[in-house]
Design a protein around this motif. Structure first.
Motif, PDB file in Angstrom:
ATOM      1  N   LEU A  72       1.075  -1.543  -0.161  1.00 39.90           N
ATOM      2  CA  LEU A  72       0.378  -0.050  -0.282  1.00 39.90           C
ATOM      3  C   LEU A  72       1.124   1.344  -0.152  1.00 39.90           C
ATOM      4  N   LEU A  73       1.979   1.107   1.000  1.00 37.28           N
ATOM      5  CA  LEU A  73       3.076   2.821   0.835  1.00 37.28           C
ATOM      6  C   LEU A  73       3.098   2.560  -0.682  1.00 37.28           C
ATOM      7  N   ARG A  74       4.092   1.535  -1.457  1.00 35.63           N
ATOM      8  CA  ARG A  74       4.617   2.270  -2.488  1.00 35.63           C
ATOM      9  C   ARG A  74       3.513   2.520  -3.890  1.00 35.63           C
ATOM     10  N   GLY A  75       1.994   1.460  -3.498  1.00 36.86           N
ATOM     11  CA  GLY A  75       1.177   1.995  -4.142  1.00 36.86           C
ATOM     12  C   GLY A  75       1.010   3.700  -4.306  1.00 36.86           C
ATOM     13  N   THR A  76       0.954   4.158  -2.413  1.00 38.84           N
ATOM     14  CA  THR A  76       0.244   5.792  -2.580  1.00 38.84           C
ATOM     15  C   THR A  76       2.032   6.434  -2.825  1.00 38.84           C
ATOM     16  N   ILE A  77       3.458   5.736  -2.385  1.00 45.14           N
ATOM     17  CA  ILE A  77       4.160   6.547  -3.637  1.00 45.14           C
ATOM     18  C   ILE A  77       4.335   6.735  -5.134  1.00 45.14           C
ATOM     19  N   ALA A  78       3.218   5.850  -5.718  1.00 45.21           N
ATOM     20  CA  ALA A  78       3.681   6.028  -6.722  1.00 45.21           C
ATOM     21  C   ALA A  78       1.851   6.744  -7.536  1.00 45.21           C
ATOM     22  N   ASP A 108       7.539   9.762  -9.091  1.00 42.08           N
ATOM     23  CA  ASP A 108       9.664  10.354  -9.897  1.00 42.08           C
ATOM     24  C   ASP A 108      10.171   9.097  -8.090  1.00 42.08           C
ATOM     25  N   TYR A 109       9.230   8.772  -6.937  1.00 43.72           N
ATOM     26  CA  TYR A 109      10.322   9.053  -6.412  1.00 43.72           C
ATOM     27  C   TYR A 109       9.933   7.236  -6.468  1.00 43.72           C
ATOM     28  N   LEU A 110       9.577   6.304  -7.270  1.00 46.65           N
ATOM     29  CA  LEU A 110       9.171   5.239  -7.344  1.00 46.65           C
ATOM     30  C   LEU A 110      10.353   4.381  -7.593  1.00 46.65           C
ATOM     31  N   SER A 111      11.156   4.526  -8.493  1.00 48.50           N
ATOM     32  CA  SER A 111      12.684   3.856  -8.547  1.00 48.50           C
ATOM     33  C   SER A 111      13.574   3.466  -7.200  1.00 48.50           C
ATOM     34  N   SER A 112      13.173   5.432  -6.553  1.00 45.82           N
ATOM     35  CA  SER A 112      14.464   5.484  -5.450  1.00 45.82           C
ATOM     36  C   SER A 112      13.779   4.551  -4.622  1.00 45.82           C
ATOM     37  N   PHE A 113      12.308   4.361  -3.862  1.00 44.58           N
ATOM     38  CA  PHE A 113      11.959   3.406  -3.496  1.00 44.58           C
ATOM     39  C   PHE A 113      11.881   2.179  -3.023  1.00 44.58           C
ATOM     40  N   ASP A 114      12.331   1.718  -4.853  1.00 42.89           N
ATOM     41  CA  ASP A 114      12.633   0.345  -5.031  1.00 42.89           C
ATOM     42  C   ASP A 114      14.267   0.522  -4.379  1.00 42.89           C
ATOM     43  N   TYR A 136       7.125   3.710  11.929  1.00 44.15           N
ATOM     44  CA  TYR A 136       8.403   1.980  10.932  1.00 44.15           C
ATOM     45  C   TYR A 136       8.683   2.977   9.474  1.00 44.15           C
ATOM     46  N   MET A 137       7.488   2.957   8.726  1.00 46.68           N
ATOM     47  CA  MET A 137       7.938   3.255   7.148  1.00 46.68           C
ATOM     48  C   MET A 137       8.328   4.819   7.090  1.00 46.68           C
ATOM     49  N   ALA A 138       7.937   5.799   7.886  1.00 50.18           N
ATOM     50  CA  ALA A 138       9.437   6.836   7.862  1.00 50.18           C
ATOM     51  C   ALA A 138      10.688   6.736   8.058  1.00 50.18           C
TER      52      ALA A 138
END
Length: 254
Positions: free
Chosen positions: A133-139, A144-150, A204-206
């Motif tokens: 859900l976090l990844r989807g929210t970033i998307a 533009d931050y998705l690749s950095s998250f991955d 934890y996510m932060a």
């Protein structure tokens, strides 16, 4: 400069100038511990059970209008010159911070090196469903931050503790980005049946999101010693042996 020290109970350390305790969970705890509380002004104090020390970070973002440099620390964890210091007088002072930020963007702890990927390490505290859900929210919020998250999720090191010091305008930019994500994600997460620890999900996510932000923006980060107040040398050695993230330690990197 003001370094805000998060506390939910009476702390033992006597703080040096430029530091101040901020009581968190003040909206629901019924305690009156320190004059400065996270339920004053524009605040999210009632979310402390899931946002943890981020309720103090939010307060700093929205309410501190008088300091050029701000930071967040903990009542037992401080940025210092040595992890084995016996005095809070050895904590970073305004002169130290100004020197370190002269050619850098932020001061943080040294990245914690995980034995597995950051994603796998994160699943100890956050469910895979909530990470998705976090990844989807970033998307949705900042694609533009998705690749950095991955990239961070597949790496083997990450900043932890949500401790940071920076110029107020830079901290504000980080907070705007961070809370945009977390507030967009919050309604999507069903905490029914979660334990008290599992409900700390946004805190934890932060921790990992801080790493994403600093990486994506190519920030120059000073990685600083974290001193545990009131912890003996023997305890520090034992915690290090157990790879506890609470003792992220390094020398100054100027």
């Amino acid at each position: 400069m003001k370094i805000y020290v998060v506390a939910h109970q009476k702390a033992e350390a006597t703080l040096p100038p430029d530091y101040e305790y901020i009581q968190v969970n003040a909206a629901t705890s019924g305690k009156d511990i320190y004059p400065l509380k996270d339920n004053s002004g524009d605040n999210i104090s009632v979310k402390n059970f899931s946002f943890c020390e981020l309720t103090a970070l939010y307060w700093i973002w929205k309410n501190d209008t008088s300091n050029d440099i701000v930071g967040l620390s903990h009542y037992r964890r401080f940025f210092a010159h040595s992890r084995l210091t016996s005095s809070t007088n050895d904590l970073l002072n305004a002169k130290d911070v100004c020197r370190l930020l002269k050619n850098n963007d932020f001061i943080s702890s040294r990245p914690y090196k995980t034995s597995s990927t950051v994603y796998e390490h994160m699943t100890r505290d956050v469910s895979e469903h909530d990470i998705a859900l976090l990844r989807g929210t970033i998307a949705e919020v900042c694609p533009d931050y998705l690749s950095s998250f991955d990239s961070v999720m597949q790496s083997r090191q990450t900043y932890l503790l949500n401790m940071i010091i920076g110029r107020k305008n830079e901290v504000d930019k980080y907070c705007q980005w961070l809370f945009d994500i977390l507030f967009s994600l919050e309604p999507k997460i069903d905490m029914t049946g979660y334990t008290t620890q599992q409900k700390r999900v946004f805190g934890y996510m932060a921790e990992r999101l801080q790493t994403v932000y600093l990486l994506h923006n190519n920030c120059h980060v000073v990685e600083c010693v974290v001193y545990l107040y009131g912890v003996s040398k023997l305890s520090i050695a034992w915690d290090k042996l157990k790879r506890m993230p609470s003792i992220i330690l390094s020398k100054f990197k100027n």
